[in-house]
Design an enzyme around this catalytic site. Structure first.
Site, PDB file in Angstrom:
ATOM      1  N   ARG A 150      -1.209  -5.544   9.710  1.00 36.92           N
ATOM      2  CA  ARG A 150      -0.576  -6.024  10.946  1.00 36.92           C
ATOM      3  C   ARG A 150       0.428  -5.077  11.581  1.00 36.92           C
ATOM      4  NH1 ARG A 150       1.161 -11.643   8.446  1.00 36.92           N
ATOM      5  NH2 ARG A 150       1.111 -10.283   6.626  1.00 36.92           N
TER       6      ARG A 150
ATOM      7  N   ASP B  23      -9.786  -9.613   0.742  1.00 37.61           N
ATOM      8  CA  ASP B  23      -8.597 -10.283   0.212  1.00 37.61           C
ATOM      9  C   ASP B  23      -8.884 -10.809  -1.184  1.00 37.61           C
ATOM     10  OD1 ASP B  23      -5.804 -11.176   1.300  1.00 37.61           O
ATOM     11  OD2 ASP B  23      -6.529 -12.810   0.045  1.00 37.61           O
TER      12      ASP B  23
ATOM     13  N   TYR C 151      -2.605 -19.038  -7.049  1.00 35.68           N
ATOM     14  CA  TYR C 151      -2.969 -19.555  -5.714  1.00 35.68           C
ATOM     15  C   TYR C 151      -3.910 -20.753  -5.835  1.00 35.68           C
ATOM     16  CZ  TYR C 151      -0.837 -15.418  -3.638  1.00 35.68           C
ATOM     17  OH  TYR C 151       0.062 -14.460  -3.256  1.00 35.68           O
TER      18      TYR C 151
ATOM     19  N   ARG D  56      -8.676  -7.602  14.746  1.00 34.77           N
ATOM     20  CA  ARG D  56      -8.588  -8.973  14.232  1.00 34.77           C
ATOM     21  C   ARG D  56      -8.820  -9.983  15.350  1.00 34.77           C
ATOM     22  NH1 ARG D  56      -3.312 -11.759  11.631  1.00 34.77           N
ATOM     23  NH2 ARG D  56      -2.950 -12.110  13.838  1.00 34.77           N
TER      24      ARG D  56
ATOM     25  N   ARG E 182      -1.723  -2.213   1.606  1.00 32.38           N
ATOM     26  CA  ARG E 182      -1.783  -2.860   2.927  1.00 32.38           C
ATOM     27  C   ARG E 182      -1.793  -1.849   4.066  1.00 32.38           C
ATOM     28  NH1 ARG E 182      -0.664  -8.604   2.796  1.00 32.38           N
ATOM     29  NH2 ARG E 182      -1.738  -9.192   0.909  1.00 32.38           N
TER      30      ARG E 182
HETATM   31  O1  1CP Z   1      -5.048  -2.214   3.357  1.00 35.32           O
HETATM   32  C1  1CP Z   1      -5.131  -3.138   2.554  1.00 35.32           C
HETATM   33  O2  1CP Z   1      -4.471  -3.184   1.512  1.00 35.32           O
HETATM   34  C2  1CP Z   1      -6.067  -4.214   2.977  1.00 35.32           C
HETATM   35  C3  1CP Z   1      -6.751  -5.057   1.983  1.00 35.32           C
HETATM   36  C4  1CP Z   1      -5.921  -6.171   1.355  1.00 35.32           C
HETATM   37  C5  1CP Z   1      -5.569  -6.260   0.013  1.00 35.32           C
HETATM   38  C6  1CP Z   1      -5.742  -5.203  -1.054  1.00 35.32           C
HETATM   39  C7  1CP Z   1      -5.499  -7.382   1.980  1.00 35.32           C
HETATM   40  C8  1CP Z   1      -5.626  -7.712   3.396  1.00 35.32           C
HETATM   41  N1  1CP Z   1      -4.989  -8.210   1.019  1.00 35.32           N
HETATM   42  C9  1CP Z   1      -4.996  -7.558  -0.183  1.00 35.32           C
HETATM   43  C10 1CP Z   1      -4.579  -8.061  -1.481  1.00 35.32           C
HETATM   44  C11 1CP Z   1      -3.803  -9.323  -1.583  1.00 35.32           C
HETATM   45  N2  1CP Z   1      -3.946 -10.494  -0.868  1.00 35.32           N
HETATM   46  C12 1CP Z   1      -2.827  -9.551  -2.570  1.00 35.32           C
HETATM   47  C13 1CP Z   1      -2.461  -8.556  -3.655  1.00 35.32           C
HETATM   48  C14 1CP Z   1      -1.558  -7.497  -3.151  1.00 35.32           C
HETATM   49  C15 1CP Z   1      -0.166  -7.948  -2.785  1.00 35.32           C
HETATM   50  O3  1CP Z   1       0.573  -8.349  -3.686  1.00 35.32           O
HETATM   51  O4  1CP Z   1       0.158  -7.841  -1.607  1.00 35.32           O
HETATM   52  C16 1CP Z   1      -2.326 -10.853  -2.400  1.00 35.32           C
HETATM   53  C17 1CP Z   1      -1.248 -11.536  -3.206  1.00 35.32           C
HETATM   54  C18 1CP Z   1      -3.050 -11.448  -1.323  1.00 35.32           C
HETATM   55  C19 1CP Z   1      -2.907 -12.826  -0.809  1.00 35.32           C
HETATM   56  C20 1CP Z   1      -2.571 -12.836   0.614  1.00 35.32           C
HETATM   57  N3  1CP Z   1      -3.454 -12.521   1.597  1.00 35.32           N
HETATM   58  C21 1CP Z   1      -1.303 -13.044   1.211  1.00 35.32           C
HETATM   59  C22 1CP Z   1       0.002 -13.348   0.478  1.00 35.32           C
HETATM   60  C23 1CP Z   1       0.228 -14.808   0.476  1.00 35.32           C
HETATM   61  C24 1CP Z   1       1.525 -15.262  -0.192  1.00 35.32           C
HETATM   62  O5  1CP Z   1       2.401 -15.712   0.551  1.00 35.32           O
HETATM   63  O6  1CP Z   1       1.657 -15.213  -1.417  1.00 35.32           O
HETATM   64  C25 1CP Z   1      -1.471 -12.909   2.586  1.00 35.32           C
HETATM   65  C26 1CP Z   1      -0.444 -13.090   3.663  1.00 35.32           C
HETATM   66  C27 1CP Z   1      -2.840 -12.554   2.816  1.00 35.32           C
HETATM   67  C28 1CP Z   1      -3.498 -12.236   4.110  1.00 35.32           C
HETATM   68  C29 1CP Z   1      -3.829 -10.801   4.307  1.00 35.32           C
HETATM   69  N4  1CP Z   1      -4.603 -10.047   3.435  1.00 35.32           N
HETATM   70  C30 1CP Z   1      -4.792  -8.786   3.959  1.00 35.32           C
HETATM   71  C31 1CP Z   1      -4.094  -8.750   5.226  1.00 35.32           C
HETATM   72  C32 1CP Z   1      -4.056  -7.570   6.154  1.00 35.32           C
HETATM   73  C33 1CP Z   1      -3.495  -9.995   5.418  1.00 35.32           C
HETATM   74  C34 1CP Z   1      -2.730 -10.444   6.631  1.00 35.32           C
HETATM   75  C35 1CP Z   1      -3.650 -11.291   7.407  1.00 35.32           C
HETATM   76  C36 1CP Z   1      -3.483 -11.253   8.890  1.00 35.32           C
HETATM   77  O7  1CP Z   1      -4.112 -10.404   9.555  1.00 35.32           O
HETATM   78  O8  1CP Z   1      -2.745 -12.098   9.393  1.00 35.32           O
END
Ligand code: 1CP
Length: 347
Positions: A33, A79, A156, A42, A29
């Site tokens: 944010r 994502d 999911y 964003r 990540r």
């Molecule tokens: O720098 C990076 O890592 C950016 C790329 C990236 C990756 C590799 C994002 C951006 N998401 C992911 C993978 C991801 N997405 C995973 C696997 C890694 C982990 O365990 O963290 C998972 C489970 C998700 C699903 C997801 N996407 C969630 C979790 C939901 C939950 O409650 O279970 C969330 C909050 C997101 C949104 C997201 N994805 C990425 C970002 C920067 C964000 C935040 C979105 C925003 O800007 O509000």
């Protein structure tokens, strides 16, 4: 006389099994944010999904942490939930809460999904982001593509949202294993096709995120984590012999050993539930290890962040190691703490 050209990419060297004096580093990540420049891009995109599907802006946010910190790897900005969307599930993000999807729990729901081969039209902008990055990144920076693992993506798709214990997915596994297995199979096929396109577009490494592997029982872990990872890795390596693969069965605990022995990954990413010393002793002799600083230290910072960073580097210094966190950096981490961590690693 033979000349040996040494790869300048330290991440690739570690993935080839080399022990380096200073470990290469990137962060899960790292584009996100906690960075004000990410929030600005964003806002420009409108929302998170529009950002993912806009190759110019997704390229920009992928590059932001590279410019600011000079990480050794960039991870494609996208994502794991784009694959369900490309298969035909509805996907949206509720601000401040997280993802929502239409649910798959019956044979009829399965009928609404398209074939794995049809994902590319939706995902074409992601492949364009990868192509952009191959020319935009500094020569020494490795480009990592990624996908969610079938089990994690299924949790999911079945629940329609993130869940603390993945209970709806466990329930479907027990109550209707035919539908559950059909869903796992569809996701596995789509994941292989998705990662293959990322590699063709220029990803040098791909990472498989099994963020919820830790909730699988030992038997279910073999069947729904290890087996699909073996399938994905085997097919990709046959097609792309040079690609490097990082596996992240988060929360696998003692099963990290079975995973590392059975799945032919070039690196295993470890979370903080196992100690660095344990991972160095039990996993590192078999493969490169990525990890595993407690990401909450980046929120608190200070001397503890520095001493723990040094402890992780020290623990893994006897083998191939890529420095990373146990899980993603959180939005409340002050960006200057990342610089503090990097100074502690690089001196
Ligand atoms: O720098 C990076 O890592 C950016 C790329 C990236 C990756 C590799 C994002 C951006 N998401 C992911 C993978 C991801 N997405 C995973 C696997 C890694 C982990 O365990 O963290 C998972 C489970 C998700 C699903 C997801 N996407 C969630 C979790 C939901 C939950 O409650 O279970 C969330 C909050 C997101 C949104 C997201 N994805 C990425 C970002 C920067 C964000 C935040 C979105 C925003 O800007 O509000």
């Amino acid at each position: 006389m033979m000349t040996v050209t040494q790869c300048t990419k330290t991440i690739m060297r570690a993935l080839n099994g080399e022990t380096l004096p200073t470990p290469p580093v990137w962060m899960m990540r790292q584009a996100g944010r906690y960075l004000p420049e990410y929030m600005a891009t964003r806002a420009q995109a409108g929302d998170f999904l529009s950002l993912c599907y806009n190759p110019d802006l997704a390229t920009e946010v992928t590059l932001q942490p590279i410019r600011r910190y000079g990480f050794d790897a960039a991870i494609l900005f996208a994502d794991i939930l784009l694959v369900p969307q490309a298969l035909g599930a509805d996907l949206w993000f509720v601000t401040g809460e997280g993802p929502r999807l239409s649910t798959i729990t019956t044979e009829q729901d399965m009928g609404k999904l398209g074939p794995a081969e049809d994902i590319h039209e939706t995902l074409a902008p992601i492949y364009q982001t990868v192509r952009n990055l191959t020319s935009a990144l500094p020569a020494e920076t490795t480009l990592i593509g990624f996908a969610g693992a079938p089990w994690t993506v299924a949790t999911y798709m079945i629940a329609g949202r993130g869940t603390p214990d993945q209970a709806p997915a466990h329930a479907l596994m027990r109550e209707n294993v035919v539908v559950f297995d059909a869903l796992m199979d569809r996701i596995t096929k789509a994941t292989i096709l998705y990662l293959a396109e990322q590699i063709k577009a220029g990803a040098e490494v791909v990472k498989i995120f099994d963020s919820w592997a830790g909730s699988l029982s030992a038997q279910a872990f073999d069947r729904y984590c290890i087996a699909p990872h073996i399938e994905i890795v085997t097919v990709l390596k046959a097609q792309f012999p040079d690609v490097k693969i990082i596996g992240f069965p988060r929360g696998a605990a003692g099963k990290y050993i079975d995973y590392t022995v059975q799945v032919d990954v070039d690196c295993v990413a470890v979370d903080t539930a196992v100690s660095s010393a344990w991972a160095a002793e039990n996993l590192q002799p078999k493969t490169c290890v990525q990890g595993n600083l407690d990401q909450t230290l980046l929120v608190s910072g200070g001397d503890k962040l520095v001493s723990e960073t040094k402890r992780v580097v020290e623990a893994f210094k006897g083998g191939a190691h890529i420095f990373n966190l146990g899980h993603g950096i959180t939005p409340d981490a002050p960006p200057e703490n990342v610089s503090l961590m990097l100074e502690a690693i690089r001196g």
